[in-house]
Design a protein around this motif. Structure first.
Motif, PDB file in Angstrom:
ATOM      1  N   VAL C 127      -5.159 -14.857   4.713  1.00 37.56           N
ATOM      2  CA  VAL C 127      -6.450 -14.872   4.018  1.00 37.56           C
ATOM      3  C   VAL C 127      -7.192 -13.562   4.253  1.00 37.56           C
ATOM      4  N   GLY C 128      -8.082 -13.251   3.327  1.00 33.17           N
ATOM      5  CA  GLY C 128      -8.980 -12.101   3.453  1.00 33.17           C
ATOM      6  C   GLY C 128      -8.225 -10.790   3.559  1.00 33.17           C
ATOM      7  N   LYS C 132      -4.001  -7.961   2.352  1.00 29.74           N
ATOM      8  CA  LYS C 132      -3.734  -6.554   2.002  1.00 29.74           C
ATOM      9  C   LYS C 132      -2.908  -5.864   3.077  1.00 29.74           C
ATOM     10  N   GLU C 133      -3.230  -6.188   4.323  1.00 31.93           N
ATOM     11  CA  GLU C 133      -2.506  -5.575   5.440  1.00 31.93           C
ATOM     12  C   GLU C 133      -1.028  -5.923   5.393  1.00 31.93           C
ATOM     13  N   LEU C 138       4.537  -4.273   4.632  1.00 29.66           N
ATOM     14  CA  LEU C 138       5.845  -4.458   3.998  1.00 29.66           C
ATOM     15  C   LEU C 138       6.242  -3.219   3.200  1.00 29.66           C
ATOM     16  N   LEU C 139       5.301  -2.663   2.445  1.00 34.70           N
ATOM     17  CA  LEU C 139       5.605  -1.467   1.658  1.00 34.70           C
ATOM     18  C   LEU C 139       6.005  -0.330   2.588  1.00 34.70           C
ATOM     19  N   ASP C 140       5.258  -0.214   3.679  1.00 36.70           N
ATOM     20  CA  ASP C 140       5.514   0.847   4.629  1.00 36.70           C
ATOM     21  C   ASP C 140       6.903   0.702   5.242  1.00 36.70           C
ATOM     22  N   MET C 141       7.232  -0.530   5.559  1.00 33.56           N
ATOM     23  CA  MET C 141       8.515  -0.822   6.191  1.00 33.56           C
ATOM     24  C   MET C 141       9.697  -0.336   5.345  1.00 33.56           C
ATOM     25  N   VAL C 142       9.604  -0.524   4.019  1.00 36.03           N
ATOM     26  CA  VAL C 142      10.733  -0.132   3.168  1.00 36.03           C
ATOM     27  C   VAL C 142      10.518   1.236   2.546  1.00 36.03           C
ATOM     28  N   GLY C 143       9.515   1.972   3.020  1.00 33.36           N
ATOM     29  CA  GLY C 143       9.329   3.349   2.578  1.00 33.36           C
ATOM     30  C   GLY C 143       8.799   3.499   1.167  1.00 33.36           C
ATOM     31  N   LEU C 144       7.925   2.580   0.761  1.00 28.55           N
ATOM     32  CA  LEU C 144       7.310   2.727  -0.557  1.00 28.55           C
ATOM     33  C   LEU C 144       5.850   3.138  -0.384  1.00 28.55           C
ATOM     34  N   ALA C 145       5.330   3.909  -1.352  1.00 29.01           N
ATOM     35  CA  ALA C 145       3.941   4.367  -1.288  1.00 29.01           C
ATOM     36  C   ALA C 145       3.001   3.172  -1.424  1.00 29.01           C
TER      37      ALA C 145
END
Lengths: 318, 281, 321
Positions: C127-128, C132-133, C138-145
């Motif tokens: 929630v809240g 977003k975090e 998750l994006l960071d983990m797989v190397g996406l902007a």
């Protein structure tokens, strides 16, 4: 004297220029691999040589293509048509769409020699069956009367190859001929194609993304990247000592025997689309060794040993 | 994001822009009918019967001396209300049936398919007539009749969409995450299947208006004095030689409305680029 | 060898194809009597050509399709006996990455929506601001902007989409991930990127993978244990990636793989014969019609999977030791 010599051709589609000064040549009996990732311009190069660009609204906007005694860029469509199938043949990626589903495969091969060699029905049929036997199609006489849907993918691709070879062309352009096939079938088809090219002194332009196939089959290699030639050399030199960082990375993407875990290294980023080709060397955003100059100045193709390479670094070290 | 740009693309074509404006005018006229109609739709004045168009009565008067323009504006209410309501009912039911049949398959699907194929082989008008014969004439039974007449079309279309989407990998991915049927149906299948169904509904609304007019013409739809374009045309047939405007203007109203809806629907198909998906049905 | 996290026992799946209203229905055993353990924290590769049943096996392992017979157990729990609620619970711990990154994401979902879907389905929706975090992590983990979050799938390349697919599969921190030809539709340079990523996560999280592929050299690079399938059956299990294949079909697969080295050119000995129809398998060894070492016994009697000296298993009457 080269059979096919492509000199600095550029291809434009509308305002875009997806191919920029591509140059290479093929001798009779030689197998030249054209490699690169999707979007590198391999298939467009084949279409340019076959005179098929108008189909997709493109044209050759510069340079020349010599084939035997012809200058292809100025050839009329009527004379081109007489060349295609007779002296230059195309084997496309998908055997399913290259065959007419409602006609017997044998008749489709017969038709090529009737049209181009002026053979009668009986002679054409005998020739087709002989061709099929040479391609190790078992029970060729029976298969001759089959429809495409009755045959497996590998068998269909052999029929397509038979159609390409039956009029004794001097040049065959094979565009990813084995991509849609299983590995054991791919190995057979590559084997058959190379044997046939060598035995008949046919020049073969083999378009592929598979460096393994290149190493197995080709004499020389042209590496394309984003519409330009990155490097060109004999197959031994390309694999033993790749001069262009792209070539080196591309070879490094293939898992080989004994590679330790973590040893497989991809190339960061993606092949740029024709709409956003970067300035300077088109590979520089993905290149681990790029220097400032790479982003500004287009590297020219220069001789390097037995081959040519378009890289500022290769120039410095040479 | 895609939706907005599709609407903009639609409005940029002449076909889309013109039909949107015409439809807008018709809808506003229907909604604001009591305000903008110059006269009441039921006010009779036999001294003014069968008057030709004039400054006081722009489109003339009918055999009871009622103002034709006012009746056409009010008639737009009936036509649009019947068309939109019955198609909405039909679409909602068709989507529920089609989605359930396409998603769950099995015996239920076979039963739905048989019924749909059977009713598909009758013309809509025949189905509607049969139903009205059972239910008796009137506005409510017209709506029910039209809803049922078009049910097969929406069931079939939704079922085809759902069957095609069911094999998409993201459906399997959702199931692999542990999702149940409800999540798969309402979060993935229906949202992706809905666009062509809505466009088909849009086009069917035009047909439904004609069907409503036809039923009205036979006196099976809205009962007098409620104005309905079909009924107005029907009463105009008696006066066709002395007061042809009584039949012409309601006829024109039907034609313009239906053409506008069809053009708009067609432009919408192109703007959303779903012609292929509709044809597959 | 470590204890298996996933065990399949006598697993079979038949598909019935009916030929219209009056034709006879025919049965094809897509997966036939597969017994296999997937050791925890290891990568098991399954190779074979199209139609060998490897994708069906992948789906059986996760109970995405029901087995005709046999059983699958995950961490000691028999999957076939679980009800819908328990099945949903256990799906948190087992995930899948799909072959086609183009169709594995809902075109109407933003990337953030797709990444949050596993949480939503499992009733674990953050929630809240945490929401977003989670997406950002998750994006960071797989190397996406980070900007990718608001994109739709059609705005991404195939490689980027596959990264989203991997992030989504790992979102709930599963123990077991089935990788169904995750790089088959990608360019080699992108394939290598994706394999790098999968390798890293396997190490980092101690994941157990079932890796499905048609590319034996990739499997030999990536996997600890290799399973070769032919027409629905396991023909060989190699206990180590560099083990010498003993089944003639495994050898043919290996010989059909060209090394990127002109010094290793070879003359390919073509496999004779055609692949038999999966609807009408011969009584003996399914590979008999194409095998160079075939004997009368092979045509008559189906070879059972037997242990080899090298710690693997092979189903052949005349294995190449």
């Amino acid at each position: 004297m080269a059979l096919l010599s492509v000199s600095d051709i550029s291809v434009s589609i509308g305002r875009l220029t997806p191919l920029d000064r591509i140059a290479f040549s093929i001798d009779p009996g030689e197998i030249v691999g054209v490699v690169g990732e999707s979007g590198s311009g391999k298939s467009l190069t084949a279409m340019a040589v076959m005179g098929l660009l108008p189909l997709i609204g493109g044209k050759i906007s510069g340079g020349s293509v010599h084939f035997a005694e012809f200058e292809l860029t100025t050839l009329t469509e009527a004379r081109y048509r007489a060349l295609r199938g007779r002296r230059v043949a195309l084997i496309s990626q998908n055997p399913m769409t290259s065959l007419d589903p409602v006609r017997r495969v044998g008749e489709q091969i017969d038709q090529v020699s009737m049209m181009h060699l002026g053979l009668g029905k009986v002679e054409a049929r005998a020739r087709s069956v002989e061709m099929m036997q040479q391609l190790r199609i078992p029970e060729a006489k029976i298969v001759h009367g089959n429809y495409p849907h009755q045959l497996s993918g590998g068998m269909k691709q052999r029929i397509v190859i038979a159609m390409a070879l039956v009029a004794n062309p001097e040049l065959i352009i094979a565009d990813e001929p084995t991509t849609a096939l299983d590995v054991t079938i791919q190995a057979q088809i590559i084997q058959i194609m190379t044997e046939m090219a060598r035995a008949r002194n046919v020049a073969l332009m083999l378009i592929t993304h598979d460096m393994g196939v290149v190493a197995q089959a080709c004499d020389r290699v042209v590496v394309l990247y984003a519409g330009r030639v990155a490097e060109m050399n004999t197959v031994d030199a390309i694999f033993a000592d790749p001069k262009h960082p792209y070539t080196k990375s591309l070879i490094g993407c293939i898992p080989v025997e004994g590679l330790p875990p973590g040893g497989l290294k991809g190339i960061a980023g993606n092949v740029p689309g024709v709409l956003n080709y970067p300035k300077g060397c088109r590979f520089h955003p993905r290149c681990t060794r790029a220097i400032a100059r790479c982003g500004d100045e287009v590297p020219l193709l220069r001789a390097s040993g037995a081959g040519t390479v378009a890289c500022h670094l290769a120039e410095v070290s040479a | 994001m895609d939706k907005d740009s599709a609407l903009m693309r639609l409005l940029r074509t002449p076909r889309g822009a013109i039909s949107a404006v015409v439809l807008g005018v018709i809808v506003i006229a229907a909604v604001l009918a009591p305000v903008i109609a110059p006269y009441g739709y039921a006010i009779q004045n036999l001294r003014l019967a069968n008057m030709e168009p004039s400054a006081a009565h722009w489109l003339g008067t009918d055999e009871f001396g009622r103002d034709l323009l006012s009746r056409i504006i009010h008639g737009a209410r009936t036509s649009l209300a019947v068309g939109v309501t019955s198609i909405t009912i039909s679409m909602v039911c068709g989507m529920a049936l089609g989605a359930a049949a396409g998603y769950f398959g099995g015996a239920f699907d076979r039963a739905v398919t048989v019924v749909v194929d059977l009713s598909w082989s009758f013309p809509e008008i025949l189905l509607a007539l049969i139903l009205i014969a059972i239910l008796g004439p009137g506005l409510a039974s017209t709506m029910i009749a039209i809803s049922v007449a078009y049910l097969a079309q929406f069931t079939r279309l939704t079922r085809a969409q759902v069957m095609a989407l069911k094999s998409e990998t993201y459906i399997e991915a959702t199931i692999a995450m542990g999702a149940g049927s409800g999540h798969v149906l309402f979060r993935h299948l229906l949202p992706n299947a809905i666009t062509p169904v809505i466009v088909a509904g849009m086009l069917a609304t035009g047909d439904a208006i004609i069907l409503e007019a036809t039923l009205g013409f036979f006196g099976l739809g809205a009962q007098p004095p409620t104005p309905s374009w079909g009924a107005m045309m029907s009463s105009g047939t008696a006066q066709i030689f002395i007061a042809p405007w009584i039949i012409i203007f309601p006829g024109l109203a039907i034609a313009i409305t239906v053409i506008a809806i069809n053009l708009f629907g067609d432009a919408l198909i192109d703007a959303l680029d779903i012609r292929k998906r509709l044809r597959e049905n | 060898m470590t204890t298996p996290l996933v065990s399949m026992h006598g697993l079979s799946r038949a598909f019935v194809s009916s030929k219209g209203m009056f034709g006879e229905s025919r049965t094809m055993r897509a997966v036939d009597d597969v017994t296999l353990g997937l050791p925890a924290g290891k990568v098991t590769g399954v190779v074979g050509e199209s139609g060998c049943g490897k994708s069906t096996l992948a789906r059986l392992a996760l109970r995405l399709i029901e087995a005709t017979s046999g059983s699958v157990s995950f961490d000691g729990v028999e999957l076939g006996g679980l009800g819908p609620a328990e099945m949903r619970q256990i799906r948190r711990r087992m995930q899948m990455v799909f072959q086609d990154p183009y169709s594995s994401l809902d075109p109407r979902y933003t990337i953030a929506d797709s990444l949050l879907e596993p949480f939503a389905i499992q009733g674990l929706m953050p929630v809240g601001a945490t929401r977003k975090e989670r997406v950002a992590e998750l994006l960071d983990m797989v190397g996406l902007a980070q900007s990718t979050a608001s994109n739709f799938p059609h705005q991404l390349s195939g490689g980027q989409r596959q990264r989203v697919g991997i992030a989504r599969a790992l979102a709930l921190k599963p123990q077991f991930v089935v990788l169904d030809e995750p790089t088959a539709s990608l360019d080699v340079s992108i394939q290598a990127q994706i394999i790098e990523l999968l390798e890293r996560f396997q190490q980092q999280f101690g994941l157990t993978y079932l890796f499905i592929s048609h590319d034996l050299s990739l499997v030999r690079y990536f996997c600890n244990q290799i399973v070769v399938m032919y027409l629905g059956r396991i023909v060989e299990v190699m206990a180590a990636p560099d083990a010498r294949p003993q089944h003639p079909y495994s050898r043919a697969l290996l010989e059909s793989t060209f090394a990127p080295d002109p010094a290793k050119r070879r003359i390919v000995q073509p496999l004779g014969g055609e692949i038999p129809s999966p609807f009408a398998l011969p009584p003996g060894c399914a590979f008999a019609a194409r095998c160079a070492n075939v004997s009368e016994r092979c045509r008559r009697e189906r070879p059972a999977l037997a242990d080899t000296d090298a710690g693997g298993r092979v189903a052949c009457h005349h294995p190449n030791r």
